[in-house]
Design a protein around this motif. Structure first.
Motif, PDB file in Angstrom:
ATOM      1  N   ASN A 160       0.813  -1.226   0.000  1.00 48.61           N
ATOM      2  CA  ASN A 160       0.000   0.000   0.000  1.00 48.61           C
ATOM      3  C   ASN A 160       0.843   1.272   0.000  1.00 48.61           C
ATOM      4  N   ARG A 161       2.015   1.213  -0.642  1.00 50.01           N
ATOM      5  CA  ARG A 161       2.884   2.381  -0.715  1.00 50.01           C
ATOM      6  C   ARG A 161       2.908   2.929  -2.144  1.00 50.01           C
ATOM      7  N   GLU A 162       3.022   4.246  -2.246  1.00 51.04           N
ATOM      8  CA  GLU A 162       3.200   4.933  -3.530  1.00 51.04           C
ATOM      9  C   GLU A 162       2.170   4.470  -4.575  1.00 51.04           C
ATOM     10  N   LEU A 163       0.917   4.432  -4.177  1.00 46.42           N
ATOM     11  CA  LEU A 163      -0.108   3.903  -5.083  1.00 46.42           C
ATOM     12  C   LEU A 163      -0.321   4.784  -6.314  1.00 46.42           C
ATOM     13  N   HIS A 164       0.043   6.073  -6.194  1.00 42.42           N
ATOM     14  CA  HIS A 164      -0.128   6.960  -7.360  1.00 42.42           C
ATOM     15  C   HIS A 164       0.729   6.502  -8.545  1.00 42.42           C
ATOM     16  N   ARG A 165       1.822   5.762  -8.235  1.00 42.98           N
ATOM     17  CA  ARG A 165       2.716   5.321  -9.302  1.00 42.98           C
ATOM     18  C   ARG A 165       2.063   4.268 -10.202  1.00 42.98           C
ATOM     19  N   VAL A 166       1.013   3.624  -9.684  1.00 44.23           N
ATOM     20  CA  VAL A 166       0.315   2.612 -10.494  1.00 44.23           C
ATOM     21  C   VAL A 166      -0.283   3.279 -11.738  1.00 44.23           C
ATOM     22  N   GLU A 167      -0.853   4.462 -11.540  1.00 39.26           N
ATOM     23  CA  GLU A 167      -1.403   5.175 -12.693  1.00 39.26           C
ATOM     24  C   GLU A 167      -0.295   5.627 -13.642  1.00 39.26           C
ATOM     25  N   LEU A 168       0.828   6.078 -13.068  1.00 42.94           N
ATOM     26  CA  LEU A 168       1.919   6.606 -13.893  1.00 42.94           C
ATOM     27  C   LEU A 168       2.486   5.528 -14.818  1.00 42.94           C
ATOM     28  N   ILE A 169       2.747   4.334 -14.255  1.00 37.68           N
ATOM     29  CA  ILE A 169       3.284   3.266 -15.101  1.00 37.68           C
ATOM     30  C   ILE A 169       2.192   2.798 -16.078  1.00 37.68           C
ATOM     31  N   GLY A 170       0.945   2.939 -15.656  1.00 39.68           N
ATOM     32  CA  GLY A 170      -0.175   2.575 -16.539  1.00 39.68           C
ATOM     33  C   GLY A 170      -0.207   3.439 -17.787  1.00 39.68           C
ATOM     34  N   ILE A 171      -0.016   4.750 -17.617  1.00 42.48           N
ATOM     35  CA  ILE A 171      -0.029   5.661 -18.770  1.00 42.48           C
ATOM     36  C   ILE A 171       1.071   5.255 -19.755  1.00 42.48           C
ATOM     37  N   TYR A 172       2.254   4.974 -19.205  1.00 43.97           N
ATOM     38  CA  TYR A 172       3.369   4.539 -20.066  1.00 43.97           C
ATOM     39  C   TYR A 172       3.010   3.241 -20.789  1.00 43.97           C
ATOM     40  N   TRP A 173       2.432   2.298 -20.031  1.00 42.23           N
ATOM     41  CA  TRP A 173       2.130   0.990 -20.610  1.00 42.23           C
ATOM     42  C   TRP A 173       1.094   1.094 -21.733  1.00 42.23           C
ATOM     43  N   HIS A 174       0.090   1.924 -21.535  1.00 39.81           N
ATOM     44  CA  HIS A 174      -0.918   2.101 -22.580  1.00 39.81           C
ATOM     45  C   HIS A 174      -0.290   2.713 -23.832  1.00 39.81           C
ATOM     46  N   PHE A 175       0.701   3.576 -23.621  1.00 43.45           N
ATOM     47  CA  PHE A 175       1.381   4.155 -24.792  1.00 43.45           C
ATOM     48  C   PHE A 175       2.130   3.063 -25.566  1.00 43.45           C
ATOM     49  N   VAL A 176       2.785   2.158 -24.821  1.00 44.56           N
ATOM     50  CA  VAL A 176       3.489   1.048 -25.477  1.00 44.56           C
ATOM     51  C   VAL A 176       2.484   0.219 -26.292  1.00 44.56           C
ATOM     52  N   ASP A 177       1.312   0.023 -25.742  1.00 39.75           N
ATOM     53  CA  ASP A 177       0.222  -0.670 -26.441  1.00 39.75           C
ATOM     54  C   ASP A 177      -0.168   0.113 -27.702  1.00 39.75           C
ATOM     55  N   LEU A 178      -0.290   1.431 -27.562  1.00 39.62           N
ATOM     56  CA  LEU A 178      -0.664   2.297 -28.694  1.00 39.62           C
ATOM     57  C   LEU A 178       0.312   2.161 -29.863  1.00 39.62           C
ATOM     58  N   VAL A 179       1.597   2.139 -29.544  1.00 36.70           N
ATOM     59  CA  VAL A 179       2.616   2.031 -30.595  1.00 36.70           C
ATOM     60  C   VAL A 179       2.435   0.713 -31.353  1.00 36.70           C
ATOM     61  N   TRP A 180       2.187  -0.349 -30.601  1.00 35.46           N
ATOM     62  CA  TRP A 180       2.009  -1.655 -31.249  1.00 35.46           C
ATOM     63  C   TRP A 180       0.743  -1.677 -32.110  1.00 35.46           C
ATOM     64  N   ILE A 181      -0.285  -0.960 -31.695  1.00 32.27           N
ATOM     65  CA  ILE A 181      -1.525  -0.888 -32.477  1.00 32.27           C
ATOM     66  C   ILE A 181      -1.225  -0.393 -33.893  1.00 32.27           C
ATOM     67  N   PHE A 182      -0.221   0.490 -34.038  1.00 32.60           N
ATOM     68  CA  PHE A 182       0.146   0.980 -35.375  1.00 32.60           C
ATOM     69  C   PHE A 182       1.206   0.094 -36.031  1.00 32.60           C
ATOM     70  N   LEU A 183       2.092  -0.485 -35.227  1.00 31.16           N
ATOM     71  CA  LEU A 183       3.121  -1.360 -35.805  1.00 31.16           C
ATOM     72  C   LEU A 183       2.494  -2.604 -36.426  1.00 31.16           C
ATOM     73  N   PHE A 184       1.449  -3.119 -35.797  1.00 33.22           N
ATOM     74  CA  PHE A 184       0.829  -4.361 -36.271  1.00 33.22           C
ATOM     75  C   PHE A 184       0.340  -4.251 -37.724  1.00 33.22           C
ATOM     76  N   PRO A 185      -0.503  -3.275 -38.073  1.00 35.21           N
ATOM     77  CA  PRO A 185      -0.905  -3.203 -39.489  1.00 35.21           C
ATOM     78  C   PRO A 185       0.249  -2.857 -40.427  1.00 35.21           C
ATOM     79  N   LEU A 186       1.186  -2.031 -39.948  1.00 32.92           N
ATOM     80  CA  LEU A 186       2.295  -1.635 -40.824  1.00 32.92           C
ATOM     81  C   LEU A 186       3.195  -2.812 -41.190  1.00 32.92           C
ATOM     82  N   LEU A 187       3.490  -3.670 -40.218  1.00 29.87           N
ATOM     83  CA  LEU A 187       4.461  -4.745 -40.442  1.00 29.87           C
ATOM     84  C   LEU A 187       3.815  -6.082 -40.778  1.00 29.87           C
TER      85      LEU A 187
END
Lengths: 191, 119
Positions: A160-187
Motif C-alpha cells: 500500500n505504498r506509492e499507489l499513485h505510481r500505479v497510474e503513472l506506469i499505466g499511462i506509459y504501458w498504454h502508450f506502449v500498447d498504442l505504438v504496437w496498435i500501429f506497428l501491427f498493421p504496418l508490419l
C-alpha cells in the motif's frame, strides 16, 4: 521537511509533477516512434516490392501479440482502478498480471525472430527487414523496460505504498500498447 | 458510445471527484473485436478495404486506448495540446522528407542509383 519525493507532493500545471513527467515522456516517445514509423511509411509507399518481403511476416503471431498487449492494458487500467480505491494488494496482483503479458509478448517475439532469422531474414537482409527489426526491437525494449518498472511499482503497491505510481506506469504501458496498435498493421497486414 | 457506466468514482488521482467510471472490460472487448476485423480485412483481398480495416481501425483503437485507458480527456487541456504538437512535428517531418524519398528526381537533382530507386 517531508522526505516524500517532490513528484508525489507537488502539483504543477494542475497535475502531480510525476504525472506531468510521464506525459512528457509519452510526448517525446511519440516523436521517436513517430519519426521511425513516418520513415517506414514513406519508404514503403515508394517501394511496392517491400510487400513481397512483408508477406513473410506472420500475421497470426502479430495478432496474438496484439491481443496480449490489449489484455495487458486492461489489467493495467484495472490496477489503476484498484489503486484509486486504496486497494494496493489488488493493484499489485493486476500489475503482476500485466507483467505476465509483457513476458508473453517478448517470449513470442523471441520465437518469431528466431524463426525469421533461421529462414535468412536478418536485419541486414534488406531495408524492409532493417525497419522491421529496428521498429519491433525498439518497441520490445520499451516492453521490457515497462515490465521492470512495473515490477518495482508492484512491490511497493503490495504494501500500500506509492499507489499513485500505479497510474503513472499505466499511462506509459498504454502508450506502449498504442505504438504496437500501429506497428501491427504496418508490419503484418500491409503486404 | 454506451460503454460507460454511470457509477461515480472518487479516484483522488488528480482527475477530480465525480468523473464517470468506464466499463474497462467492455472497452477491451470492443478493442478485441476491432482487432478481429483488422485481421479479417485482408482476406477479402480488396486493397482499399484492407487499408480501411488496417489503418482506420488502428486509429479508432488508438483513440479508444487514449481516451478510456489513459484518460487523456480527463487530463488538463494542455496535455492534449502537447500530444497534438508532437503529432504535428511528425507530419512536418514526413512532409519535408517524403518528397526526397519517394521521388527519383526533382528540380535540379537526380537521386543516385545506389540509394535505390522508388517504383
Amino acid at each position: 521537511m517531508s522526505d516524500r519525493p517532490i513528484a508525489t507532493t507537488r502539483s504543477a500545471a494542475g497535475m502531480p509533477t510525476g504525472k506531468l513527467a510521464v506525459w512528457w515522456v509519452v510526448v517525446s516517445e511519440i516523436v521517436i516512434f513517430g519519426g521511425l514509423l513516418a520513415s517506414y511509411i514513406m519508404h514503403r509507399l515508394a517501394h511496392s516490392d517491400w510487400g513481397e518481403q512483408a508477406a513473410h511476416t506472420n500475421t497470426w503471431i502479430g495478432a496474438f501479440n496484439t491481443l496480449v498487449l490489449l489484455s495487458s492494458s486492461l489489467s493495467a487500467v484495472l490496477a489503476h482502478k484498484a489503486a484509486s480505491e486504496g486497494n494496493g494488494p489488488k493493484a499489485a496482483k493486476l500489475l503482476w498480471l500485466t507483467i505476465l503479458g509483457a513476458v508473453t509478448f517478448v517470449t513470442v517475439k523471441g520465437f518469431e525472430w528466431a524463426h525469421e532469422i533461421e529462414l535468412g531474414y536478418t536485419i541486414t537482409s534488406s531495408t524492409f527487414w532493417s525497419f522491421y527489426y529496428t521498429a519491433a526491437g525498439l518497441h520490445a525494449a520499451h516492453v521490457i523496460a515497462g515490465a521492470i518498472i512495473m515490477g518495482i511499482v508492484a512491490v511497493a503497491a503490495a504494501k500500500n505504498r506509492e499507489l499513485h505510481r500505479v497510474e503513472l506506469i499505466g499511462i506509459y504501458w498504454h502508450f506502449v500498447d498504442l505504438v504496437w496498435i500501429f506497428l501491427f498493421p504496418l508490419l503484418y497486414i500491409a503486404k | 458510445m454506451s460503454e460507460q457506466s454511470q457509477a461515480i468514482s472518487e479516484t483522488g488521482d488528480g482527475h477530480g471527484e465525480g468523473h464517470v467510471e468506464t466499463n474497462y472490460v467492455k472497452i477491451w472487448a470492443w478493442l478485441v473485436g476491432l482487432l478481429a476485423v483488422s485481421v479479417a480485412g485482408p482476406f477479402l483481398e480488396i486493397f482499399w478495404l484492407t487499408m480501411v480495416t488496417a489503418f482506420g481501425i488502428a486509429c479508432v483503437k488508438a483513440w479508444m486506448v487514449a481516451k478510456h485507458f489513459m484518460h487523456i480527456t480527463l487530463e488538463p487541456r494542455f496535455v492534449g495540446y502537447i500530444v497534438m504538437t508532437s503529432l504535428v512535428f511528425m507530419l512536418l517531418f514526413f512532409a519535408a522528407v517524403a518528397p526526397d524519398v519517394m521521388n527519383a528526381e526533382g528540380t535540379q537533382w537526380v537521386k543516385p542509383s545506389w540509394l535505390g530507386q522508388p517504383e
